[in-house]
Design an enzyme around this catalytic site. Structure first.
Site, PDB file in Angstrom:
ATOM      1  N   ASP A   1       2.962  -4.059  -9.904  1.00 40.62           N
ATOM      2  CA  ASP A   1       2.177  -3.289  -8.946  1.00 40.62           C
ATOM      3  C   ASP A   1       2.669  -1.851  -9.020  1.00 40.62           C
ATOM      4  O   ASP A   1       3.794  -1.548  -8.610  1.00 40.62           O
ATOM      5  CB  ASP A   1       2.378  -3.867  -7.537  1.00 40.62           C
ATOM      6  CG  ASP A   1       1.669  -3.068  -6.454  1.00 40.62           C
ATOM      7  OD1 ASP A   1       0.875  -2.161  -6.783  1.00 40.62           O
ATOM      8  OD2 ASP A   1       1.915  -3.354  -5.272  1.00 40.62           O
ATOM      9  N   VAL A   2       1.841  -0.970  -9.569  1.00 42.19           N
ATOM     10  CA  VAL A   2       2.229   0.423  -9.745  1.00 42.19           C
ATOM     11  C   VAL A   2       1.635   1.239  -8.613  1.00 42.19           C
ATOM     12  O   VAL A   2       0.421   1.436  -8.542  1.00 42.19           O
ATOM     13  CB  VAL A   2       1.747   0.979 -11.104  1.00 42.19           C
ATOM     14  CG1 VAL A   2       2.236   2.418 -11.292  1.00 42.19           C
ATOM     15  CG2 VAL A   2       2.213   0.108 -12.244  1.00 42.19           C
ATOM     16  N   GLY A   3       2.494   1.684  -7.702  1.00 38.24           N
ATOM     17  CA  GLY A   3       2.066   2.534  -6.602  1.00 38.24           C
ATOM     18  C   GLY A   3       2.422   3.978  -6.879  1.00 38.24           C
ATOM     19  O   GLY A   3       3.015   4.312  -7.910  1.00 38.24           O
TER      20      GLY A   3
ATOM     21  N   THR B   1       4.637   5.751  -5.328  1.00 35.59           N
ATOM     22  CA  THR B   1       6.067   6.005  -5.151  1.00 35.59           C
ATOM     23  C   THR B   1       6.925   5.059  -5.975  1.00 35.59           C
ATOM     24  O   THR B   1       7.890   5.472  -6.601  1.00 35.59           O
ATOM     25  CB  THR B   1       6.449   5.861  -3.664  1.00 35.59           C
ATOM     26  OG1 THR B   1       5.617   6.737  -2.900  1.00 35.59           O
ATOM     27  CG2 THR B   1       7.905   6.218  -3.430  1.00 35.59           C
TER      28      THR B   1
ATOM     29  N   GLY C   1      -9.553   0.078  -4.708  1.00 36.25           N
ATOM     30  CA  GLY C   1      -8.601   0.220  -5.794  1.00 36.25           C
ATOM     31  C   GLY C   1      -7.953  -1.129  -6.038  1.00 36.25           C
ATOM     32  O   GLY C   1      -8.050  -2.048  -5.216  1.00 36.25           O
TER      33      GLY C   1
ATOM     34  N   ASP D   1      -4.893  -2.091  -5.933  1.00 42.28           N
ATOM     35  CA  ASP D   1      -3.839  -2.453  -4.995  1.00 42.28           C
ATOM     36  C   ASP D   1      -4.421  -3.093  -3.746  1.00 42.28           C
ATOM     37  O   ASP D   1      -3.965  -4.146  -3.294  1.00 42.28           O
ATOM     38  CB  ASP D   1      -3.001  -1.226  -4.639  1.00 42.28           C
ATOM     39  CG  ASP D   1      -3.828  -0.048  -4.122  1.00 42.28           C
ATOM     40  OD1 ASP D   1      -5.049   0.027  -4.401  1.00 42.28           O
ATOM     41  OD2 ASP D   1      -3.246   0.825  -3.445  1.00 42.28           O
ATOM     42  N   ARG D   2      -5.463  -2.508  -3.196  1.00 38.87           N
ATOM     43  CA  ARG D   2      -6.076  -3.049  -1.987  1.00 38.87           C
ATOM     44  C   ARG D   2      -6.812  -4.345  -2.275  1.00 38.87           C
ATOM     45  O   ARG D   2      -6.741  -5.295  -1.497  1.00 38.87           O
ATOM     46  CB  ARG D   2      -7.014  -2.017  -1.373  1.00 38.87           C
ATOM     47  CG  ARG D   2      -6.242  -0.824  -0.808  1.00 38.87           C
ATOM     48  CD  ARG D   2      -7.132   0.289  -0.370  1.00 38.87           C
ATOM     49  NE  ARG D   2      -7.907  -0.085   0.814  1.00 38.87           N
ATOM     50  CZ  ARG D   2      -8.913   0.645   1.273  1.00 38.87           C
ATOM     51  NH1 ARG D   2      -9.260   1.766   0.666  1.00 38.87           N
ATOM     52  NH2 ARG D   2      -9.563   0.264   2.359  1.00 38.87           N
TER      53      ARG D   2
ATOM     54  N   ASP E   1      -1.318  -2.636   4.787  1.00 40.01           N
ATOM     55  CA  ASP E   1      -0.308  -2.405   3.761  1.00 40.01           C
ATOM     56  C   ASP E   1       0.358  -1.069   4.060  1.00 40.01           C
ATOM     57  O   ASP E   1      -0.295  -0.028   4.086  1.00 40.01           O
ATOM     58  CB  ASP E   1      -0.953  -2.387   2.376  1.00 40.01           C
ATOM     59  CG  ASP E   1       0.062  -2.221   1.250  1.00 40.01           C
ATOM     60  OD1 ASP E   1       1.279  -2.161   1.522  1.00 40.01           O
ATOM     61  OD2 ASP E   1      -0.370  -2.150   0.093  1.00 40.01           O
TER      62      ASP E   1
ATOM     63  N   THR F   1       3.235   4.213   0.471  1.00 37.55           N
ATOM     64  CA  THR F   1       3.099   5.662   0.453  1.00 37.55           C
ATOM     65  C   THR F   1       1.910   6.063   1.314  1.00 37.55           C
ATOM     66  O   THR F   1       1.942   7.031   2.054  1.00 37.55           O
ATOM     67  CB  THR F   1       2.917   6.176  -0.990  1.00 37.55           C
ATOM     68  OG1 THR F   1       4.012   5.718  -1.774  1.00 37.55           O
ATOM     69  CG2 THR F   1       2.853   7.684  -1.031  1.00 37.55           C
TER      70      THR F   1
END
Length: 149
Positions: A6-8, A10, A103, A105-106, A125, A128
């Protein structure tokens, strides 16, 4: 084994699964200046730390909201010798009642929450950015928002 990344904005969070069991997890700071070679070296070191062999990874899934996802994709594929699945931003992974697009992530968080708790639900969630998503009883994304983390 499955490597999930999981690339966020931060941090990058890595999870290594053997079946449904999480056998290792770690995180790295997201840095768009890192090369795929650097990321590959970090990946190899963390696998050694957990006593795992990168060659045992059968699949890699990457969800990325940051540009580094492309470098990571090359790193994971070349170091594990795998073709990986990259969840691209903006694709509608869950059915939506609106023109809104999620996106990766969501969408991944919503899908995981539905699998664990069922629907309807509200998914929060705190990263950042803080995100809030509403999902109907039928598992349809109803809408949400993004605020400062």
């Amino acid at each position: 084994m499955l490597l999930v990344i999981d690339v966020g904005n931060t941090n990058m969070e890595f999870g290594v699964y053997r079946g449904e069991e999480l056998v290792g997890s770690f995180r790295l700071m997201t840095d768009a200046n890192r090369t795929s070679d650097e990321l590959g070296l970090w990946l190899c070191q963390y696998f050694q730390r957990f006593g795992l062999e990168l060659g045992q990874v059968e699949d890699v899934v990457i969800g990325s909201v940051a540009l580094i996802g492309l470098e990571l994709s090359g790193s994971a594929a070349s170091n594990a010798g795998l073709l990986d699945e990259v969840l691209d931003p903006g694709l509608p992974y869950v059915e939506c009642d609106s023109d809104e697009r999620l996106g990766p992530d969501r969408a991944a968080a919503d899908i995981a929450a539905i699998a664990k708790y069922g629907a309807p639900l509200v998914v929060l969630d705190f990263g950042t950015a803080t995100t809030l998503d509403a999902v109907s009883r039928e598992g349809v994304y109803l809408g949400g928002c993004i605020t400062a983390g």
